[in-house]
Write an enzyme that holds these catalytic residues in place. Structure first.
Site, short mmCIF file in Angstrom:
data_model
loop_
_atom_site.label_atom_id
_atom_site.label_comp_id
_atom_site.label_asym_id
_atom_site.label_seq_id
_atom_site.Cartn_x
_atom_site.Cartn_y
_atom_site.Cartn_z
N SER A 137 20.92 17.32 32.38
CA SER A 137 20.25 17.66 31.13
C SER A 137 20.58 16.58 30.11
CB SER A 137 20.77 19.01 30.63
OG SER A 137 20.41 19.24 29.29
N TYR A 150 28.05 24.23 28.44
CA TYR A 150 26.85 23.75 29.11
C TYR A 150 26.81 22.22 29.10
CZ TYR A 150 21.95 22.86 30.15
OH TYR A 150 20.77 22.38 30.70
#
Length: 162
Positions: A137, A150
């Protein structure tokens, strides 16, 4: 059967489902792997062509990933492309995210990739070919407020991949 043999974790929805569609449209056989059997099967039914699989695996569990490898090898006698896509979202500032949430996020987002690599790369080495794609990501490249665990998990996936 023609085309490559492709396994995609997290193929029951989102990016994983779209990747499955793209590979199938190119003539590849796709193992649609998801934690949820119904979603994996739904993705498999949406794919053009034949020879696709709908498989269940929890990337957060060693035994489940070993079983996934056994199922893929049993069905196809090998694998050409592994897409480590499965992951979970997690929010919160680093200091205020519970240890349980840190562990859960790292276990799925990072260790799920590690498990995929450990199970399938030796198979690919023995075949003399193979491709591993690890999905990360932008949060793994540039820190974002409120995405502590995350972002760290995805940065680790980037580092592992490099």
């Amino acid at each position: 059967m023609s085309g490559r043999r492709v396994s995609i974790t997290g193929a029951g929805s989102g990016l994983g489902r779209e990747l499955a569609r793209v590979y199938a449209e190119r003539g590849d056989r796709v193992a649609c792997v998801d934690l949820n059997a119904e979603r994996a099967e739904e993705t498999r039914r949406l794919l053009p062509g034949g020879g696709h699989l709908a498989l269940v695996a929890d990337v957060g569990a060693d035994a489940a990933m070993a079983a996934l490898k056994a199922q893929v090898v049993g069905a196809w006698a090998g694998l050409d492309v592994l897409v480590n896509n499965a992951g979970i979202a997690s929010g919160g500032e680093c200091a205020h995210t519970s240890l349980a949430e840190w562990q859960r996020t790292m276990n799925i987002n990072l260790m799920g990739v590690v498990r995929g690599v450990r199970e399938f790369v030796p198979l690919m080495e023995a075949q003399g070919r193979g491709l591993v794609i690890n999905v990360a990501s932008f949060a793994g490249l540039a820190g974002a407020p409120g995405l502590g665990a995350y972002g760290v998990s995805k940065a680790a996936v980037v580092a592992l991949s490099e």
